[in-house]
Design an enzyme around this catalytic site. Sequence first.
Site, mmCIF file in Angstrom:
data_model
loop_
_atom_site.group_PDB
_atom_site.id
_atom_site.type_symbol
_atom_site.label_atom_id
_atom_site.label_comp_id
_atom_site.label_asym_id
_atom_site.label_seq_id
_atom_site.Cartn_x
_atom_site.Cartn_y
_atom_site.Cartn_z
ATOM 1 N N GLU A 202 0.936 -1.290 0.159
ATOM 2 C CA GLU A 202 0.050 0.053 -0.023
ATOM 3 C C GLU A 202 1.098 1.261 0.140
ATOM 4 O O GLU A 202 1.262 1.912 -1.095
ATOM 5 C CB GLU A 202 -0.876 0.006 1.287
ATOM 6 C CG GLU A 202 -1.821 1.103 1.435
ATOM 7 C CD GLU A 202 -2.547 1.058 2.533
ATOM 8 O OE1 GLU A 202 -2.401 0.538 3.373
ATOM 9 O OE2 GLU A 202 -3.579 2.005 2.942
ATOM 10 N N ASP A 280 -12.242 -0.712 2.436
ATOM 11 C CA ASP A 280 -11.237 -0.451 3.297
ATOM 12 C C ASP A 280 -11.866 0.259 4.608
ATOM 13 O O ASP A 280 -12.276 -0.435 5.628
ATOM 14 C CB ASP A 280 -10.024 0.302 2.757
ATOM 15 C CG ASP A 280 -8.656 0.307 3.456
ATOM 16 O OD1 ASP A 280 -8.870 -0.529 4.536
ATOM 17 O OD2 ASP A 280 -7.784 1.059 3.050
HETATM 18 N N1 ADE Z 1 -6.177 0.144 9.108
HETATM 19 C C1 ADE Z 1 -7.303 0.745 8.854
HETATM 20 N N2 ADE Z 1 -7.176 0.795 7.352
HETATM 21 C C2 ADE Z 1 -5.887 0.500 7.022
HETATM 22 C C3 ADE Z 1 -5.167 0.823 5.815
HETATM 23 N N3 ADE Z 1 -5.774 1.345 4.580
HETATM 24 N N4 ADE Z 1 -4.094 0.497 5.876
HETATM 25 C C4 ADE Z 1 -3.173 -0.038 6.943
HETATM 26 N N5 ADE Z 1 -3.955 -0.233 8.209
HETATM 27 C C5 ADE Z 1 -5.249 0.195 8.223
HETATM 28 ZN ZN ZN Z 2 -6.972 -1.855 4.832
#
Ligand code: ADE
Ligand code: ZN
Length: 341
Positions: A202, A280
């Site tokens: 990410e 998400d």
């Molecule tokens: N916790 C909640 N959303 C998240 C994300 N997008 N990336 C990492 N941890 C998270």
């Molecule tokens: Zn996440």
Amino acid sequence: MQETRIEKFLRGLPKAELHLHIEGTLEPELAFELALKHGVRLPYASVDELRHAYQFANLQDFLDIYYTGADVLRDEEDFHALTEAYLRKCREQGVVHVEIFFDPQSHTARGVALATALGGIRRALLEAERRDGITFRIIVCFLRHLSADDAMRTLEEVLAFRDWVTAVGLDSSEAGHPPSKFAAVFDRARREGLLAVAHAGEEGPPAYIWEALDLLHVQRIDHGVRCEEDPPLVLRLARERMPLTVCPLSNVKLNVIDRIEAHNLKRLLDQGLCVTVNSDDPSYFGGYLLENYLAIQAALDLTDADLVGLARNSFEASFLTPADKARWLAAIDTYALSANA
Ligand code: ADE
Ligand code: ZN
């Protein structure tokens, strides 16, 4: 307002959601209601002020607000109300199966018992299953900014609820906290028969995706969009049909990508990856699952066939039984035929 053709098509299309943090569904209205109930002082004057604070420079910026918000969740009824509100959205949006993330450490560290949080969440899930036929799995995530020892202790606690949980996951601040840090924890979970997923690629580099595959032995990669920087990795993900749970609106809100039109979802699909669409933390990122499908469709000009493919992938990548997967894939094909007739 009149629903557009594409909105109607997407709403009716059976979909599974595989990347959803239940704490990230906390709407400002419920946050204020629970703050009042428990006498918790939120550092915002109103619902509007809280919503306006949802401008994030990066993942850490978001996590700081997200953990503050979670502090209003105190008793079993709060976790039930939170989950029930999310499931109401699922029912409205044609989401028929959910695999939700839950962060035990965010709550146990504040003195909220695991049984309280997990009990409230599961009760709402069971009710929705009975009432609306929405099936579910629960995935317990470890906060990667905390130590591996803390994660291991959390896993031992979770094992008292082994039958309620399908998989373990890894979330929170990615940079500087590689999957390798948690290899022993995931080994232990695997020995208990738990499946595994991990946020990787990410904000973190492609190397973290390799580690999640080779050291944590995950069944899915959460996000994974940075795989594109490493062509041999993309080839491997395609060859293994390793699912990526991509979250388009999240990626824009957290500046993982500049704008949604620049999202690599279609390029990844075209390279044979099992890409899925997810929300998400929908309360914070401006949309639930349907809004994510609509946004990425419009931005990348996705065809009905692309959208059907994404919905099919969501079931292929799920932890449903082979029979249930086959049933939903057949239902999608029937729907697509009738919608285009
Ligand atoms: N916790 C909640 N959303 C998240 C994300 N997008 N990336 C990492 N941890 C998270
Ligand atoms: Zn996440």
